[in-house]
Design a protein around this motif. Structure first.
Motif, PDB file in Angstrom:
ATOM      1  N   LEU A   1       0.882  -1.175   0.000  1.00  0.00           N
ATOM      2  CA  LEU A   1       0.000   0.000   0.000  1.00  0.00           C
ATOM      3  C   LEU A   1       0.920   1.226   0.000  1.00  0.00           C
ATOM      4  N   PRO A   2       0.902   2.031  -1.078  1.00  0.00           N
ATOM      5  CA  PRO A   2       1.838   3.161  -1.118  1.00  0.00           C
ATOM      6  C   PRO A   2       1.525   4.200  -0.043  1.00  0.00           C
ATOM      7  N   VAL A   3       2.553   4.751   0.572  1.00  0.00           N
ATOM      8  CA  VAL A   3       2.393   5.760   1.630  1.00  0.00           C
ATOM      9  C   VAL A   3       3.123   7.038   1.219  1.00  0.00           C
ATOM     10  N   ASP A   4       2.418   8.157   1.254  1.00  0.00           N
ATOM     11  CA  ASP A   4       3.060   9.457   1.023  1.00  0.00           C
ATOM     12  C   ASP A   4       3.170  10.196   2.347  1.00  0.00           C
ATOM     13  N   ILE A   5       4.374  10.583   2.716  1.00  0.00           N
ATOM     14  CA  ILE A   5       4.582  11.450   3.879  1.00  0.00           C
ATOM     15  C   ILE A   5       4.747  12.836   3.305  1.00  0.00           C
ATOM     16  N   THR A   6       3.738  13.672   3.513  1.00  0.00           N
ATOM     17  CA  THR A   6       3.638  14.854   2.662  1.00  0.00           C
ATOM     18  C   THR A   6       2.941  16.016   3.377  1.00  0.00           C
ATOM     19  N   THR A   7       2.819  17.126   2.701  1.00  0.00           N
ATOM     20  CA  THR A   7       2.068  18.268   3.206  1.00  0.00           C
ATOM     21  C   THR A   7       0.598  18.068   2.885  1.00  0.00           C
ATOM     22  N   LEU A   8      -0.257  18.198   3.893  1.00  0.00           N
ATOM     23  CA  LEU A   8      -1.696  17.985   3.685  1.00  0.00           C
ATOM     24  C   LEU A   8      -2.472  19.185   4.218  1.00  0.00           C
ATOM     25  N   THR A   9      -3.486  19.587   3.479  1.00  0.00           N
ATOM     26  CA  THR A   9      -4.342  20.688   3.917  1.00  0.00           C
ATOM     27  C   THR A   9      -5.708  20.129   4.312  1.00  0.00           C
ATOM     28  N   LEU A  10      -6.551  20.994   4.876  1.00  0.00           N
ATOM     29  CA  LEU A  10      -7.914  20.560   5.189  1.00  0.00           C
ATOM     30  C   LEU A  10      -8.646  20.148   3.915  1.00  0.00           C
ATOM     31  N   ASP A  11      -8.368  20.815   2.795  1.00  0.00           N
ATOM     32  CA  ASP A  11      -8.992  20.420   1.526  1.00  0.00           C
ATOM     33  C   ASP A  11      -8.618  18.987   1.149  1.00  0.00           C
ATOM     34  N   ASP A  12      -7.366  18.622   1.391  1.00  0.00           N
ATOM     35  CA  ASP A  12      -6.962  17.237   1.119  1.00  0.00           C
ATOM     36  C   ASP A  12      -7.761  16.267   1.985  1.00  0.00           C
ATOM     37  N   LEU A  13      -7.981  16.655   3.230  1.00  0.00           N
ATOM     38  CA  LEU A  13      -8.734  15.779   4.141  1.00  0.00           C
ATOM     39  C   LEU A  13     -10.184  15.655   3.678  1.00  0.00           C
ATOM     40  N   MET A  14     -10.772  16.778   3.240  1.00  0.00           N
ATOM     41  CA  MET A  14     -12.158  16.758   2.780  1.00  0.00           C
ATOM     42  C   MET A  14     -12.309  15.855   1.549  1.00  0.00           C
ATOM     43  N   ALA A  15     -11.248  15.815   0.759  1.00  0.00           N
ATOM     44  CA  ALA A  15     -11.314  15.041  -0.489  1.00  0.00           C
ATOM     45  C   ALA A  15     -10.943  13.565  -0.292  1.00  0.00           C
ATOM     46  N   ALA A  16     -10.575  13.198   0.921  1.00  0.00           N
ATOM     47  CA  ALA A  16     -10.117  11.822   1.162  1.00  0.00           C
ATOM     48  C   ALA A  16     -11.284  10.834   1.150  1.00  0.00           C
ATOM     49  N   ASP A  17     -10.997   9.577   0.842  1.00  0.00           N
ATOM     50  CA  ASP A  17     -12.013   8.522   0.916  1.00  0.00           C
ATOM     51  C   ASP A  17     -12.283   8.168   2.374  1.00  0.00           C
ATOM     52  N   SER A  18     -11.224   8.087   3.168  1.00  0.00           N
ATOM     53  CA  SER A  18     -11.420   7.884   4.606  1.00  0.00           C
ATOM     54  C   SER A  18     -10.212   8.399   5.373  1.00  0.00           C
ATOM     55  N   LEU A  19     -10.438   8.595   6.660  1.00  0.00           N
ATOM     56  CA  LEU A  19      -9.399   9.114   7.559  1.00  0.00           C
ATOM     57  C   LEU A  19      -9.300   8.163   8.734  1.00  0.00           C
ATOM     58  N   PHE A  20      -8.105   8.064   9.299  1.00  0.00           N
ATOM     59  CA  PHE A  20      -8.013   7.423  10.609  1.00  0.00           C
ATOM     60  C   PHE A  20      -6.908   8.042  11.438  1.00  0.00           C
ATOM     61  N   MET A  21      -7.057   7.892  12.752  1.00  0.00           N
ATOM     62  CA  MET A  21      -6.114   8.448  13.717  1.00  0.00           C
ATOM     63  C   MET A  21      -5.392   7.285  14.390  1.00  0.00           C
ATOM     64  N   THR A  22      -4.167   7.550  14.842  1.00  0.00           N
ATOM     65  CA  THR A  22      -3.405   6.502  15.537  1.00  0.00           C
ATOM     66  C   THR A  22      -2.767   7.078  16.793  1.00  0.00           C
ATOM     67  N   ASN A  23      -2.724   6.286  17.835  1.00  0.00           N
ATOM     68  CA  ASN A  23      -1.791   6.541  18.933  1.00  0.00           C
ATOM     69  C   ASN A  23      -1.544   5.232  19.682  1.00  0.00           C
ATOM     70  N   SER A  24      -0.684   5.280  20.661  1.00  0.00           N
ATOM     71  CA  SER A  24      -0.223   4.023  21.266  1.00  0.00           C
ATOM     72  C   SER A  24      -1.313   3.360  22.102  1.00  0.00           C
ATOM     73  N   LEU A  25      -2.369   4.096  22.463  1.00  0.00           N
ATOM     74  CA  LEU A  25      -3.460   3.496  23.224  1.00  0.00           C
ATOM     75  C   LEU A  25      -4.647   3.173  22.319  1.00  0.00           C
ATOM     76  N   TRP A  26      -4.924   4.040  21.368  1.00  0.00           N
ATOM     77  CA  TRP A  26      -6.060   3.823  20.480  1.00  0.00           C
ATOM     78  C   TRP A  26      -5.759   2.767  19.407  1.00  0.00           C
TER      79      TRP A  26
END
Lengths: 268, 268
Positions: free
Chosen positions: B213-238
């Motif tokens: 699964l290709p991963v881009d580590i990049t600059t993202l704006t809120l517009d990029d987030l709005m245009a995404a198919d899905s979002l997820f959050m990560t942390n060591s507890l969640w």
């Protein structure tokens, strides 16, 4: 040291000052038992309390404790540190919170007499100030940038390091504010995005107004500093301290108006 | 709580962690007595020690203390906090320094089951991340920006707040990292100037590579987030937590590749 008014050497491990730097501090000169520029320090503390949404510390109690701690001290340094108090794990602050206050009295630092007679030498630090308009100017407990900037040199001949921001604007010294004199005008960096708004900086700006010396609070670059007639640094312990040299640029001493130095000295 | 390996509830008032945030921390999930992702947490701690010019903590001693504290704990949270130790007044760090280590075990936080089944709702915080490439990515003790961002809301329906930088780049949540899926690619903010490089973020990036699964580590704006198919959050507890909604945008759930979720779940 006094923790919430009681002599103590320790603080609970749960304190949010330790975990997140969730708090504020002030460093005051003490002369003949009296903390100097009290009202100015309390005003900055109030700005910090508002920004962090901390309840306001009772000022009369704080002054009583400060005077009791400083009693008999001919010359020293009073540090007042306020934290949000204890809170659970996690960034979210407890509501309500129960802030802690820590007052400590320290010896007067060794400030070489030559700093005033011959000026201090400055270097330019690699570490930059980050920018955040909601935190700029405040004396909060997140001070790693200054710690790491101060860690960059140990040559005792260098008195202070200048810190710039990401855009190459000069903001301040690691522990002092900066002024330059040029063509009869005083200039000092705008601290709307970075830096700490010092009490003596404030005093110099006010004194200059009374002396009809124009003051510009503005964006300054290293080129502006190189082109200045003279530079000086301020903080609550140094007062006004002239700069002799920055990189390869030597500055004239004795150009700081005597009335300005005297006005600040009288108040500090 | 253990202070330098000894049960204690207090720390000396002179500690530089309290005065300047001069230190680092790690928050680890504990499962059946074992701190999870130990090596990744220790690797980030090492990056922080190098950046702050702190001597490296003895890792085998740290692990022994952690295991002793976590013994018998079915599920919990281990916090490891390292400070430069005590130092005089002033930003300059003492040389040599005598760091302190604080280990504390906390109850597992209440994470609503609906966060995983229905996703979490996000808001956009007013508080911004400041930028500093020398501190970015590290889990140091200067965390006021996240504290103040987390203070902005108390609606329990909002699971996390997004923090942007001065240039409107989306950096992270207040306590989590962010990924988006778009057209079969994974994207996550570049943390070279702001934010904390999470251990689970690192794990997701590595797992994705193994899943082609290709991963881009990049600059993202809120517009990029709005245009995404899905979002997820990560942390060591969640671990990995899907997002249902950001402002007025609803996201599809169930698009996070099962193998990615499983790979992370197995490791966390």
């Amino acid at each position: 040291m006094l923790l919430n008014g009681i002599p103590n050497d320790n603080i609970p491990l749960t304190d949010r000052g330790l975990h997140y730097g969730d708090g504020l501090f002030e460093t005051l000169a003490v002369v003949k038992g009296r903390p100097q520029l009290w009202d100015r320090h309390m005003a900055r503390l109030a700005r910090g309390e508002a920004a962090l949404h901390l309840p306001s510390m009772d000022r009369s109690r704080l002054l009583l404790e400060a005077e009791s701690l400083c009693e008999g001290c001919e010359q020293g340094v009073l540090k007042i540190l306020v934290t949000r108090g204890s809170g659970g794990r996690g960034y979210r602050p407890p509501v309500p919170c129960d802030p802690r206050r820590i007052l400590s009295l320290h010896p007067w630092p060794e400030i070489p007499a030559t700093w005033y007679s011959d000026g201090i030498r400055l270097r330019v630090c690699d570490m930059r100030w980050s920018r955040n308009p909601k935190l700029a100017g405040l004396k909060h407990l997140n001070r790693l940038e200054q710690v790491l900037a101060r860690q960059e040199w140990d040559d005792p001949g260098i008195g202070e390091g200048l810190m710039l921001d990401e855009f190459n604007s000069v903001i301040s010294g690691t522990q002092s504010n900066l002024f330059l004199l040029r063509s009869g005008r005083l200039q000092t960096p705008d601290l709307s995005y970075s830096g700490i708004a010092g009490t003596v900086r404030e005093l110099v700006i006010e004194c200059a107004a009374g002396l009809d010396l124009p003051v510009d609070i503005t964006t300054l670059t290293l080129d502006d500093l190189m082109a200045a007639d003279s530079l000086f640094m301020t903080n609550s312990l140094w007062g006004v301290c002239p700069v002799s040299r920055l990189a390869d640029t030597d500055y004239a001493l004795g150009q700081i108006p005597t009335r300005l130095r005297e006005a600040v000295a009288a108040a500090v």
